[in-house]
Enzyme design. Structure first.
Site, PDB file in Angstrom:
ATOM      1  N   CYS A  75     -27.931  23.385 -20.174  1.00 41.79           N
ATOM      2  CA  CYS A  75     -28.234  24.497 -21.068  1.00 41.79           C
ATOM      3  C   CYS A  75     -28.545  25.691 -20.182  1.00 41.79           C
ATOM      4  O   CYS A  75     -29.472  25.639 -19.358  1.00 41.79           O
ATOM      5  CB  CYS A  75     -29.450  24.154 -21.936  1.00 41.79           C
ATOM      6  SG  CYS A  75     -30.009  25.505 -22.977  1.00 41.79           S
ATOM      7  N   CYS A 185     -22.878  29.526 -21.895  1.00 41.10           N
ATOM      8  CA  CYS A 185     -23.686  28.768 -22.855  1.00 41.10           C
ATOM      9  C   CYS A 185     -22.892  27.493 -23.076  1.00 41.10           C
ATOM     10  O   CYS A 185     -21.689  27.558 -23.383  1.00 41.10           O
ATOM     11  CB  CYS A 185     -23.850  29.538 -24.163  1.00 41.10           C
ATOM     12  SG  CYS A 185     -24.573  28.519 -25.482  1.00 41.10           S
TER      13      CYS A 185
HETATM   14  N1  DGL Z   1     -26.524  25.536 -25.049  1.00 42.72           N
HETATM   15  C1  DGL Z   1     -27.457  26.533 -24.722  1.00 42.72           C
HETATM   16  C2  DGL Z   1     -27.042  27.333 -23.488  1.00 42.72           C
HETATM   17  O1  DGL Z   1     -26.282  26.857 -22.686  1.00 42.72           O
HETATM   18  C3  DGL Z   1     -28.045  27.453 -25.696  1.00 42.72           C
HETATM   19  C4  DGL Z   1     -27.967  27.412 -27.125  1.00 42.72           C
HETATM   20  C5  DGL Z   1     -29.227  27.955 -27.770  1.00 42.72           C
HETATM   21  O2  DGL Z   1     -29.390  29.154 -27.988  1.00 42.72           O
HETATM   22  O3  DGL Z   1     -30.076  27.102 -28.049  1.00 42.72           O
HETATM   23  O4  DGL Z   1     -27.516  28.415 -23.286  1.00 42.72           O
END
Ligand code: DGL
Length: 265
Positions: A75, A185
């Site tokens: 993430c 993301c």
């Molecule tokens: N999957 C997450 C990232 O890589 C973020 C998604 C969210 O905003 O929770 O930033």
């Protein structure tokens, strides 16, 4: 201490980190993977740093109880807090922001578009790490307020997803004629086809592969690779397991062997 048979932990605010699991299963097929996705609290990208830290600590404690030998922070939003999280953990944390910023430098890109959550863009974490190594690289960023949440819902509303992609990438292209777009993301590569359909001229960068390689290098260096032929995937979520099963299928993952709802405190 840790044994070769201990699992790898992977965490994300939701389903996005499954894009990293896809690359881990390809590069490290023998590893057992324990995944946690905090969909009940997704999106993290619209929260404060202290909230993201506290929610992530809950996931890390859960993974620690599962005796993980390392954790891939799959993430970007959470990875911007990696320096604050590391002293709290007895195992190494692999940040996807560090891996993917280093990739941009290695590829000698002179200009790159970057789409991420608003939080990731605001921290300037990518700019800082890339510019420390290549001050001339032009980074044209835009935070998307809605795309991660739209994907985490799991219903894949094509019109809404395409509209959010178009609005945000148009802002990037209005600033500079980028040819590469970094999907900063982990949710976004799940809808790579939508990005391709809306902007066929752009080369997409999905940093999941770089993070999986960093995990592999770490395990080899620490002599902690699992020698078995085929590892398992166990998914835990504070949200709906059905969404994880559907996204796992969409990404062509091996497994999951189990997919369970758990409440974190
Ligand atoms: N999957 C997450 C990232 O890589 C973020 C998604 C969210 O905003 O929770 O930033």
């Amino acid at each position: 201490m840790y044994q070769n048979a201990n699992p790898i932990g992977v965490l994300d605010s939701g389903v996005g980190g499954l894009t990293v699991v896809r690359q881990l299963q390809r590069l490290l097929p023998g590893e057992d993977i324990i995944y946690f996705g905090d969909s009940a609290n997704c999106p993290y990208g619209n929260r404060s740093e202290d909230e993201i830290f506290a929610l992530t600590m809950n996931m890390l404690r859960f993974l620690e109880a599962k005796q993980v030998k390392c954790v891939a922070i799959a993430c970007n939003t959470i990875s911007t807090l990696a320096e604050r999280l590391r002293p709290e953990c007895p195992f190494p944390l692999i940040s996807i922001v560090e891996c993917s910023a280093d990739y941009v430098v290695q590829e000698k890109l002179s200009r790159v578009g970057l789409i991420a959550t608003e939080f990731t863009v605001k921290t300037g974490a990518y700019d800082a790490r890339i510019h420390a190594q290549n001050p001339d690289c032009e980074i044209v960023s835009k935070g998307s307020p809605n795309l991660a949440a739209l994907i985490d819902r799991g219903d894949f509303n094509q019109a809404a997803i395409n509209e959010e992609i178009t609005q945000n990438v148009d802002v990037i292209l209005a600033k500079a004629p980028v040819e590469h777009l970094l999907l900063a993301c982990t949710h976004f590569p799940i809808v790579a086809d939508n990005f391709h359909a809306c902007f066929p001229q752009l080369t997409l960068i999905d940093p999941a592969e770089q993070q999986a390689e960093s995990v592999k290098n770490l395990l080899v260096y620490r002599q902690l690779s699992n020698p078995q032929t085929r590892g398992s995937l166990s998914i835990f979520t504070s949200g709906e397991p059905e969404v994880y099963e559907a996204v796992s299928k969409r990404l062509g993952l091996y497994g999951p062997a189990s997919c369970d709802a758990v409440a974190l405190t």
